[in-house]
Design a protein around this motif. Structure first.
Motif: not given
Lengths: 360, 174
Positions: A115, A118-119, A121-123, A125-126, A128, A158
């Motif tokens: 991924v 995507l990984y 962006f996912a991490i 976003s944490l 914040v 985002e």
């Protein structure tokens, strides 16, 4: 996978990211002084290089006050929530291509996840939550306003950040950052006998600009540093923080910048693809060496190219910070939703059309 | 015990305990943070079974975006006091809630019964996944071909919800 090699890669990335913090502290101070026609801190060590080391000592020995009006558990947790995702994001970014060493295939990337981006962006976003929890646990109006602004800002930008990368994903038809960096080595077109590589910035100029702006917003750097906004909110979310707890927020900001620069480099500037002139230099210096030495030198040059590109974007962060004033909050929201978002949607549709037609 | 089982036990414990805390906590902000932790642990469970794409989306959408909005709204309302006092709610509501939970458990249990014995089939078997180039590609191909209608219908449902929300918000202001 080979465990010692994996641990070594993790160690290199961690130490490298930690080392960016004092270096950037120096660059930021002296750089801002340069732009404002000042001298900046220049007394300790040659060119003031040891100032950052003394700052670390100061942070370590400063009293860590326990404030009674704060929510202690969350207050202590928040800086960690800010700094840990910042480190984790780098796990999927390749910092050189792969080579065969002693019969093993060594790739210079901690995890080649399916991924990939995507990984990231996912991490990212944490991160914040560190800011939100800090502002809320500080139990103070200015801090809370800082974290409210931060959550609104992160959500808004985002979207355009995610959408602006879809063009690149479509062009290279992969989510893996390794594939994207590799794909940018292909020849795009030829001008006067020089081959121009298929760098992301050439095939996705609009995507690059949108991504760069969104990244500035996501890392809370000027002109988007509203969660801090020292002239309006004193210091925003980290108003109540001192000593090492504050230092962790500080580290998180600079490591986020490093990761953001690495992402911009990997997606739009060829990642570890060598800078112009490096292949020639490699040929001249190591052309007659043994194959194994040649391979090591090649990886070295690739890592050096990657680092130089990152260094340029880190400098761009500093450059912009001391050049452009802060947005007003309504301007920020207006810009995010009415300019960035439609433009990134347009970029997706345009790229999809071009890919369908076989142009890209 | 190998590392996978330890990770599974740790993640499921975190997921369950924090899910319980969501309901049991009096402070709404604390509940929201517990829900974030629960979502994160569930994402870890997805990653543990190899569904990296689902795990990434779980964090990206639920933990990273929806919960930020949740926390944002809770903070804006400044709800320091418990909104819903568990002891004061009527007996009927509690019983209906418990019944709904039990029915959900039974239905999920029955639905997941075949998954205990049968290995993943068709494009989802391990060999097929490797042959066709990864989990993400297979998932997106099947989503945009076989399940396109359901996919579009779901997005239409979400659109309807957005339009309804805007309509409700506008009416209240006038």
């Amino acid at each position: 996978m080979d465990f010692p090699i994996l641990w070594m890669k993790i160690a290199v990335v961690l130490v490298g990211l930690l080392a960016t913090v004092p270096i950037m502290l120096f660059v930021e101070r002296r750089g801002s002084a340069l732009m404002q026609d000042r001298l900046g801190p220049n007394r300790i060590g040659p060119f003031g290089l040891l100032q950052a080391a003394l700052d670390v000592v100061k942070f370590l020995f400063k009293e860590d006050r326990a404030l009674r009006h704060t929510n202690q558990a969350y207050f202590t947790l928040a800086p960690w929530i800010a700094v840990v995702p910042a480190f984790m994001t780098f796990a999927v970014i390749p910092f050189a291509s792969s080579m065969d060493w002693d019969g093993r295939h060594v790739s210079f990337q901690i995890a080649n996840l399916d991924v990939g981006i995507l990984y990231c962006f996912a991490i990212a976003s944490l991160g914040v939550y560190g800011i939100i929890i800090a502002g809320w646990a500080s139990n103070n109006k200015y801090s809370l306003m800082g974290s409210l602004r931060s959550s609104a800002q992160m959500i808004s930008y985002e979207l355009s950040m995610g959408l602006s990368v879809i063009g690149i994903i479509l062009s290279f038809s992969s989510l893996k950052l390794g594939d994207i960096a590799l794909g940018q080595g292909q020849a795009f077109f030829t001008v006067f006998g020089h081959t121009i590589p298929k760098w992301g910035v050439l095939i996705q100029p609009l995507g690059f600009i949108l991504f760069l702006i969104s990244v500035f917003a996501e890392t809370n750097r000027l002109p988007f540093d509203l969660p801090e906004g020292e002239s309006e909110l004193v210091a925003g979310y980290h108003l109540e923080y001192g000593s090492m707890k504050f230092a962790l927020f500080f580290m998180a900001e600079y490591i986020n910048m490093a990761v953001a620069s690495a992402l911009v480099t990997t997606l739009f500037f060829g990642g570890w693809q060598m800078l112009p002139g490096f292949p020639y230099l490699h040929h001249v210096l190591f052309g007659s060496a043994e194959f194994q030495t040649q391979e090591i030198a090649r990886v070295g040059f690739e890592a050096l190219s990657f680092l130089s590109k990152i260094a340029f974007f880190m400098w761009l962060f500093v450059w912009v910070r001391w050049t452009i004033p802060r947005f007003r909050f309504d301007q920020l929201m207006h810009f995010g939703w009415k300019v960035m978002f439609p433009l990134s949607l347009l970029n997706v549709v345009l790229t999809a059309y071009l890919v369908m037609k076989g142009v890209l | 015990m190998n590392a996978e089982i330890i990770a599974f036990i740790a993640l499921s414990t975190i997921a369950l305990v924090s899910a319980l805390l969501v309901v049991l906590r009096e402070n709404p902000v604390g509940s929201a943070f517990s829900l974030i932790l629960s979502f994160f642990a569930v994402a870890g469970l997805y990653a543990l079974v190899g569904a990296h794409f689902v795990a990434a989306l779980q964090i990206l959408v639920y933990t990273g975006a929806i919960m930020v909005l949740f926390v944002f709204v809770v903070m804006l309302l400044n709800a320091d006091k418990p909104v819903l006092d568990f002891l004061k709610t009527s007996k009927w509501i509690k019983m209906t809630g418990a019944a709904a939970g039990i029915i959900l458990l039974i239905v999920t249990g029955i639905a997941l019964q075949p998954a205990r014995t049968i290995q993943a089939t068709g494009p989802w078997s391990t060999e097929q996944l490797i042959a066709s180039g990864g989990h993400t590609r297979v998932l997106s191909l099947s989503m945009f071909s076989d399940h396109l209608f359901a996919f579009e219908l779901t997005s239409f449902l979400l659109l309807a919800a957005i339009v309804a929300t805007i309509a409700l918000a506008k009416r209240r202001r006038s």
